[in-house]
Write a protein that holds these residues in place. Structure first.
Motif, PDB file in Angstrom:
ATOM      1  N   PHE A  45       0.797  -1.226   0.000  1.00  0.00           N
ATOM      2  CA  PHE A  45       0.000   0.000   0.000  1.00  0.00           C
ATOM      3  C   PHE A  45       0.837   1.287   0.000  1.00  0.00           C
ATOM      4  O   PHE A  45       0.297   2.382  -0.131  1.00  0.00           O
ATOM      5  CB  PHE A  45      -0.931   0.021   1.231  1.00  0.00           C
ATOM      6  CG  PHE A  45      -1.813  -1.185   1.323  1.00  0.00           C
ATOM      7  CD1 PHE A  45      -2.846  -1.389   0.419  1.00  0.00           C
ATOM      8  CD2 PHE A  45      -1.609  -2.135   2.320  1.00  0.00           C
ATOM      9  CE1 PHE A  45      -3.665  -2.506   0.513  1.00  0.00           C
ATOM     10  CE2 PHE A  45      -2.417  -3.252   2.420  1.00  0.00           C
ATOM     11  CZ  PHE A  45      -3.447  -3.446   1.508  1.00  0.00           C
ATOM     12  N   GLY A  46       2.151   1.168   0.184  1.00  0.00           N
ATOM     13  CA  GLY A  46       2.999   2.351   0.186  1.00  0.00           C
ATOM     14  C   GLY A  46       2.876   3.192   1.443  1.00  0.00           C
ATOM     15  O   GLY A  46       3.193   4.389   1.433  1.00  0.00           O
ATOM     16  N   ALA A  47       2.421   2.578   2.532  1.00  0.00           N
ATOM     17  CA  ALA A  47       2.253   3.301   3.801  1.00  0.00           C
ATOM     18  C   ALA A  47       3.478   3.057   4.682  1.00  0.00           C
ATOM     19  O   ALA A  47       3.806   1.915   4.990  1.00  0.00           O
ATOM     20  CB  ALA A  47       0.995   2.835   4.520  1.00  0.00           C
ATOM     21  N   ASP A  48       4.147   4.134   5.101  1.00  0.00           N
ATOM     22  CA  ASP A  48       5.336   4.006   5.950  1.00  0.00           C
ATOM     23  C   ASP A  48       4.990   3.757   7.404  1.00  0.00           C
ATOM     24  O   ASP A  48       5.812   3.250   8.166  1.00  0.00           O
ATOM     25  CB  ASP A  48       6.190   5.278   5.835  1.00  0.00           C
ATOM     26  CG  ASP A  48       6.837   5.420   4.469  1.00  0.00           C
ATOM     27  OD1 ASP A  48       7.170   4.373   3.878  1.00  0.00           O
ATOM     28  OD2 ASP A  48       6.995   6.556   3.997  1.00  0.00           O
ATOM     29  N   GLU A  49       3.774   4.136   7.814  1.00  0.00           N
ATOM     30  CA  GLU A  49       3.323   3.883   9.176  1.00  0.00           C
ATOM     31  C   GLU A  49       1.811   3.718   9.165  1.00  0.00           C
ATOM     32  O   GLU A  49       1.147   4.034   8.172  1.00  0.00           O
ATOM     33  CB  GLU A  49       3.737   5.021  10.126  1.00  0.00           C
ATOM     34  CG  GLU A  49       3.191   6.384   9.739  1.00  0.00           C
ATOM     35  CD  GLU A  49       3.606   7.456  10.722  1.00  0.00           C
ATOM     36  OE1 GLU A  49       3.570   7.192  11.937  1.00  0.00           O
ATOM     37  OE2 GLU A  49       3.955   8.556  10.276  1.00  0.00           O
ATOM     38  N   LEU A  50       1.283   3.214  10.266  1.00  0.00           N
ATOM     39  CA  LEU A  50      -0.137   2.917  10.343  1.00  0.00           C
ATOM     40  C   LEU A  50      -0.847   3.914  11.253  1.00  0.00           C
ATOM     41  O   LEU A  50      -0.519   4.006  12.440  1.00  0.00           O
ATOM     42  CB  LEU A  50      -0.341   1.497  10.879  1.00  0.00           C
ATOM     43  CG  LEU A  50       0.330   0.376  10.088  1.00  0.00           C
ATOM     44  CD1 LEU A  50       0.115  -0.958  10.787  1.00  0.00           C
ATOM     45  CD2 LEU A  50      -0.204   0.329   8.671  1.00  0.00           C
TER      46      LEU A  50
ATOM     47  N   GLY B   5     -10.381   5.746   4.997  1.00  0.00           N
ATOM     48  CA  GLY B   5      -9.944   5.809   3.605  1.00  0.00           C
ATOM     49  C   GLY B   5      -9.312   7.132   3.256  1.00  0.00           C
ATOM     50  O   GLY B   5      -9.566   7.696   2.181  1.00  0.00           O
ATOM     51  N   LYS B   6      -8.454   7.635   4.136  1.00  0.00           N
ATOM     52  CA  LYS B   6      -7.787   8.918   3.917  1.00  0.00           C
ATOM     53  C   LYS B   6      -6.323   8.691   3.531  1.00  0.00           C
ATOM     54  O   LYS B   6      -5.754   7.623   3.767  1.00  0.00           O
ATOM     55  CB  LYS B   6      -7.849   9.777   5.193  1.00  0.00           C
ATOM     56  CG  LYS B   6      -9.263  10.074   5.695  1.00  0.00           C
ATOM     57  CD  LYS B   6      -9.957  11.082   4.838  1.00  0.00           C
ATOM     58  CE  LYS B   6     -11.343  11.422   5.373  1.00  0.00           C
ATOM     59  NZ  LYS B   6     -11.308  12.062   6.698  1.00  0.00           N
ATOM     60  N   GLY B   7      -5.702   9.721   2.966  1.00  0.00           N
ATOM     61  CA  GLY B   7      -4.283   9.651   2.627  1.00  0.00           C
ATOM     62  C   GLY B   7      -4.002   8.543   1.618  1.00  0.00           C
ATOM     63  O   GLY B   7      -4.698   8.398   0.614  1.00  0.00           O
ATOM     64  N   VAL B   8      -2.956   7.745   1.892  1.00  0.00           N
ATOM     65  CA  VAL B   8      -2.579   6.685   0.955  1.00  0.00           C
ATOM     66  C   VAL B   8      -3.644   5.604   0.865  1.00  0.00           C
ATOM     67  O   VAL B   8      -3.609   4.764  -0.054  1.00  0.00           O
ATOM     68  CB  VAL B   8      -1.229   6.042   1.363  1.00  0.00           C
ATOM     69  CG1 VAL B   8      -0.114   7.072   1.365  1.00  0.00           C
ATOM     70  CG2 VAL B   8      -1.347   5.351   2.715  1.00  0.00           C
ATOM     71  N   TRP B   9      -4.604   5.616   1.797  1.00  0.00           N
ATOM     72  CA  TRP B   9      -5.651   4.592   1.818  1.00  0.00           C
ATOM     73  C   TRP B   9      -6.881   4.994   1.013  1.00  0.00           C
ATOM     74  O   TRP B   9      -7.857   4.240   0.950  1.00  0.00           O
ATOM     75  CB  TRP B   9      -6.046   4.307   3.272  1.00  0.00           C
ATOM     76  CG  TRP B   9      -4.882   3.872   4.092  1.00  0.00           C
ATOM     77  CD1 TRP B   9      -4.086   4.665   4.877  1.00  0.00           C
ATOM     78  CD2 TRP B   9      -4.337   2.562   4.167  1.00  0.00           C
ATOM     79  NE1 TRP B   9      -3.085   3.923   5.443  1.00  0.00           N
ATOM     80  CE2 TRP B   9      -3.209   2.624   5.036  1.00  0.00           C
ATOM     81  CE3 TRP B   9      -4.687   1.336   3.600  1.00  0.00           C
ATOM     82  CZ2 TRP B   9      -2.444   1.511   5.327  1.00  0.00           C
ATOM     83  CZ3 TRP B   9      -3.925   0.222   3.895  1.00  0.00           C
ATOM     84  CH2 TRP B   9      -2.814   0.311   4.753  1.00  0.00           C
ATOM     85  N   LYS B  10      -6.838   6.166   0.394  1.00  0.00           N
ATOM     86  CA  LYS B  10      -8.009   6.705  -0.300  1.00  0.00           C
ATOM     87  C   LYS B  10      -8.491   5.774  -1.406  1.00  0.00           C
ATOM     88  O   LYS B  10      -9.699   5.631  -1.636  1.00  0.00           O
ATOM     89  CB  LYS B  10      -7.677   8.088  -0.869  1.00  0.00           C
ATOM     90  CG  LYS B  10      -8.856   8.801  -1.507  1.00  0.00           C
ATOM     91  CD  LYS B  10      -8.481  10.204  -1.933  1.00  0.00           C
ATOM     92  CE  LYS B  10      -9.669  10.939  -2.534  1.00  0.00           C
ATOM     93  NZ  LYS B  10      -9.317  12.336  -2.929  1.00  0.00           N
ATOM     94  N   ARG B  11      -7.572   5.164  -2.136  1.00  0.00           N
ATOM     95  CA  ARG B  11      -7.936   4.308  -3.271  1.00  0.00           C
ATOM     96  C   ARG B  11      -7.893   2.814  -2.929  1.00  0.00           C
ATOM     97  O   ARG B  11      -7.982   1.970  -3.822  1.00  0.00           O
ATOM     98  CB  ARG B  11      -7.022   4.608  -4.458  1.00  0.00           C
ATOM     99  CG  ARG B  11      -7.228   6.009  -5.027  1.00  0.00           C
ATOM    100  CD  ARG B  11      -6.299   6.277  -6.211  1.00  0.00           C
ATOM    101  NE  ARG B  11      -6.586   7.551  -6.828  1.00  0.00           N
ATOM    102  CZ  ARG B  11      -6.145   8.723  -6.378  1.00  0.00           C
ATOM    103  NH1 ARG B  11      -5.383   8.759  -5.297  1.00  0.00           N
ATOM    104  NH2 ARG B  11      -6.460   9.842  -7.000  1.00  0.00           N
TER     105      ARG B  11
END
Length: 284
Positions: free
Chosen positions: A57-62, A70-76
């Motif tokens: 998902f390209g997320a450096d932290e949770l 569904g915000k930020g890198v989680w939007k899609r």
């Protein structure tokens, strides 16, 4: 990795609940304790989990508020994928039974205890600031539980533990001396760190999010079948090892504000408090 105490706040209390038990002025803190005996195992599993999340998902932290919303890198990212991340984190914590302690304070906390003689400050801590007051109350409660767990399983807890708090009261790298608990908390001091560089703080972020969201669900939902979001949150919470919040079973058809507030009122009465939180008198 060594045993440690990780602390995060719940951030914004969430949507207005219109419940006296969850006022908008409340401040909540949650700590996750990683016992010495499982620290290396927890670090290994968390690294595998974070590497997988980063790769997919390209997320450096949770940050679980962002994941859920569904915000930020989680939007899609699809709802199913985001629900899976929440489920996997809950499973990881449940597998090792990490102890969790939750502390909320609000204006009614002081009104509930009129005989408390509290100074305005303790060291550099402002006790009139609900956030700082709540953090110190959490430290006291966590220390009580840690002493009890140490007595029961001495080799599992190589005390004192460092206490890490997500940035907010102080920036990354800040430290503030604590007024007590030197036998349990290293220093004793609170060490403020950015969660991106300290994976254990992401456990605390998760626990704080799940507890806060579960409480909001309890006082805002209409009794009846659980919707998808409620199922995800409540299933995650059911597996957490929360030491100071009792679990109870209730049918979805009865689960809502009325039944939950009746339960909270009974708990307050059992503790010698008024059935409902007190309110500060307002001059008119």
């Amino acid at each position: 990795m060594r045993g440690a105490i990780y602390v995060d706040d719940s951030g914004n209390p969430g949507p207005e609940t219109r419940s006296d038990f969850l006022p908008s002025d409340r401040k909540s803190w949650t700590t996750v304790i990683v016992p010495s005996v499982v620290a290396d195992k927890v670090q290994e599993r968390m690294n595998i989990f974070l590497d997988g999340v980063r790769d997919e998902f390209g997320a450096d932290e949770l940050h679980f508020t962002e994941i859920f919303s569904g915000k930020g890198v989680w939007k899609r990212v699809s709802v199913d994928k985001r629900a899976e991340v929440i489920h996997l984190m809950a499973s990881l914590m449940q597998a090792v039974g990490l102890p969790i302690i939750h502390q909320s304070v609000a204006e009614f906390t002081i009104l509930d205890h009129p005989n408390w003689q509290l100074p305005a400050e303790v060291g550099n801590w402002d006790l009139e600031n609900l956030s700082q007051f709540g953090l110190l109350m959490l430290c006291s409660r966590a220390s009580h539980h840690l002493r009890a767990m140490k007595q029961e399983s001495p080799s599992d807890f190589d005390l004192p533990f460092p206490l890490y708090v997500d940035v907010g009261i102080m920036p990354h790298g800040g430290e503030r001396e604590l007024p007590n608990w030197h036998d349990v908390i290293e220093g004793p001091k609170a060490q403020f760190r950015d969660s991106a560089g300290l994976a254990g703080l992401q456990f605390a972020d998760f626990a704080a999010f799940i507890i806060n969201r579960s409480q909001s669900i309890a006082v805002t939902r209409t009794p009846g079948p659980l919707n998808r979001a409620e199922q995800v949150i409540l299933a995650a919470g059911a597996g957490l090892n929360i030491l100071n919040l009792p679990f109870r079973s209730i049918a979805a058809a009865e689960f809502g504000r009325e039944s939950h507030e009746e339960w909270l009122s009974a708990d307050r009465v059992a503790k010698g408090l008024a059935p409902r939180p007190l309110k500060k008198a307002v001059d008119v």
